[in-house]
Design a protein around this motif. Structure first.
Motif, PDB file in Angstrom:
ATOM      1  N   ARG A  78       0.818  -1.201   0.000  1.00  0.00           N
ATOM      2  CA  ARG A  78       0.000   0.000   0.000  1.00  0.00           C
ATOM      3  C   ARG A  78       0.860   1.262   0.000  1.00  0.00           C
ATOM      4  N   ALA A  79       1.914   1.244   0.811  1.00  0.00           N
ATOM      5  CA  ALA A  79       2.789   2.424   0.889  1.00  0.00           C
ATOM      6  C   ALA A  79       3.408   2.717  -0.480  1.00  0.00           C
ATOM      7  N   VAL A  80       3.896   1.692  -1.157  1.00  0.00           N
ATOM      8  CA  VAL A  80       4.511   1.894  -2.482  1.00  0.00           C
ATOM      9  C   VAL A  80       3.455   2.375  -3.483  1.00  0.00           C
ATOM     10  N   ASP A  81       2.275   1.745  -3.461  1.00  0.00           N
ATOM     11  CA  ASP A  81       1.194   2.158  -4.372  1.00  0.00           C
ATOM     12  C   ASP A  81       0.822   3.622  -4.145  1.00  0.00           C
ATOM     13  N   ARG A 126      17.635   3.133   3.443  1.00  0.00           N
ATOM     14  CA  ARG A 126      16.227   2.720   3.359  1.00  0.00           C
ATOM     15  C   ARG A 126      15.585   3.187   2.057  1.00  0.00           C
ATOM     16  N   GLY A 127      16.140   4.266   1.480  1.00  0.00           N
ATOM     17  CA  GLY A 127      15.644   4.737   0.189  1.00  0.00           C
ATOM     18  C   GLY A 127      15.931   3.763  -0.944  1.00  0.00           C
ATOM     19  N   PHE A 128      16.897   2.856  -0.731  1.00  0.00           N
ATOM     20  CA  PHE A 128      17.167   1.825  -1.746  1.00  0.00           C
ATOM     21  C   PHE A 128      16.004   0.825  -1.811  1.00  0.00           C
ATOM     22  N   ILE A 129      15.525   0.431  -0.651  1.00  0.00           N
ATOM     23  CA  ILE A 129      14.476  -0.596  -0.587  1.00  0.00           C
ATOM     24  C   ILE A 129      13.181  -0.047  -1.184  1.00  0.00           C
ATOM     25  N   VAL A 181       9.468   1.287  -5.925  1.00  0.00           N
ATOM     26  CA  VAL A 181       8.828   2.388  -6.663  1.00  0.00           C
ATOM     27  C   VAL A 181       9.246   2.344  -8.133  1.00  0.00           C
ATOM     28  N   ALA A 182      10.540   2.111  -8.379  1.00  0.00           N
ATOM     29  CA  ALA A 182      11.030   2.052  -9.762  1.00  0.00           C
ATOM     30  C   ALA A 182      10.346   0.923 -10.528  1.00  0.00           C
ATOM     31  N   HIS A 183      10.232  -0.234  -9.888  1.00  0.00           N
ATOM     32  CA  HIS A 183       9.562  -1.372 -10.524  1.00  0.00           C
ATOM     33  C   HIS A 183       8.126  -1.012 -10.874  1.00  0.00           C
ATOM     34  N   GLN A 184       7.453  -0.399  -9.940  1.00  0.00           N
ATOM     35  CA  GLN A 184       6.039  -0.038 -10.127  1.00  0.00           C
ATOM     36  C   GLN A 184       5.852   0.957 -11.273  1.00  0.00           C
TER      37      GLN A 184
END
Ligand code: AMP
Length: 179
Positions: free
Chosen positions: A39-42, A62-65, A70-73
């Motif tokens: 949900r957070a990524v969406d 943590r910005g890597f994870i 996010v990049a994938h999405q």
């Protein structure tokens, strides 16, 4: 902002870490919860769904994870912004202010091409010193910084306002008072 799934409740708060007086907002609990993480990524990418984003830049660590997800999405590439001395190829470097003193961050000089549309991602924005440095670094190599996204805003510390004053739209999913 309200969600049917309580994302804020999925963040763990640890008092006096890493030093007395700091309330550390720990997103590992949110990321370990499958529904909350998705949900957070969406929600982070929602405003840019369907628009062309070339790269997502994530701030160590943590910005890597989050940035990878996010990049994938967004079907975008991912580029890391790291503490100095970690990246193997030719880098550009910038000094940025921390609560006490300064540090330096780097990215590969060829990681973003001039004019590419980039979204910056980290877990939390506090004073904005880290994100401001990252935006300057990206702009130095000609990136068009379309937005900066963070799960958590600490608005009393003014970081999001600082980025908006640099003409960077800021998206955050929740805020905590204080620091
Ligand atoms: P700042 O440069 O002041 O905006 O600080 C942002 C960076 O420090 C982010 O990478 C955060 O992960 C980390 N950070 C700052 N304050 C906190 C906090 N209260 N809880 C967790 N992480 C924090």
């Amino acid at each position: 902002m309200t969600f049917d799934l309580d994302l804020k409740a999925a963040v763990r708060t640890i008092p006096d870490y890493p030093k007395p007086g700091i309330l550390f907002r720990d997103i590992t609990t949110l990321m370990a919860d499958a529904r909350a993480f998705r949900r957070a990524v969406d929600e982070l990418v929602n405003p840019w769904a369907g628009s062309k984003i070339d790269k997502v830049a994530g701030i160590e660590a943590r910005g890597f994870i989050l940035g990878g997800a996010v990049a994938h999405q967004l079907s975008a590439g991912f580029v890391p912004i790291r503490k100095k001395g970690k990246l193997p190829h030719t880098t550009i470097r910038i000094a940025y202010s921390l609560e006490y003193g300064i540090d330096e961050m780097e990215m590969h000089a060829d990681a973003v091409h001039p004019g590419e549309r980039v979204i910056l991602v980290d877990d939390l924005i506090a004073t904005g010193g880290t994100a401001e440095g990252a935006v300057k670094l990206l702009r130095q190599i000609g990136a068009n910084v379309v937005a900066a996204c963070f799960i958590i805003d600490l608005p009393d510390l003014g970081g999001a306002a600082k980025l908006r004053a640099m003409d960077v739209p800021v998206r955050t999913l929740m805020a905590f008072e204080g620091h």
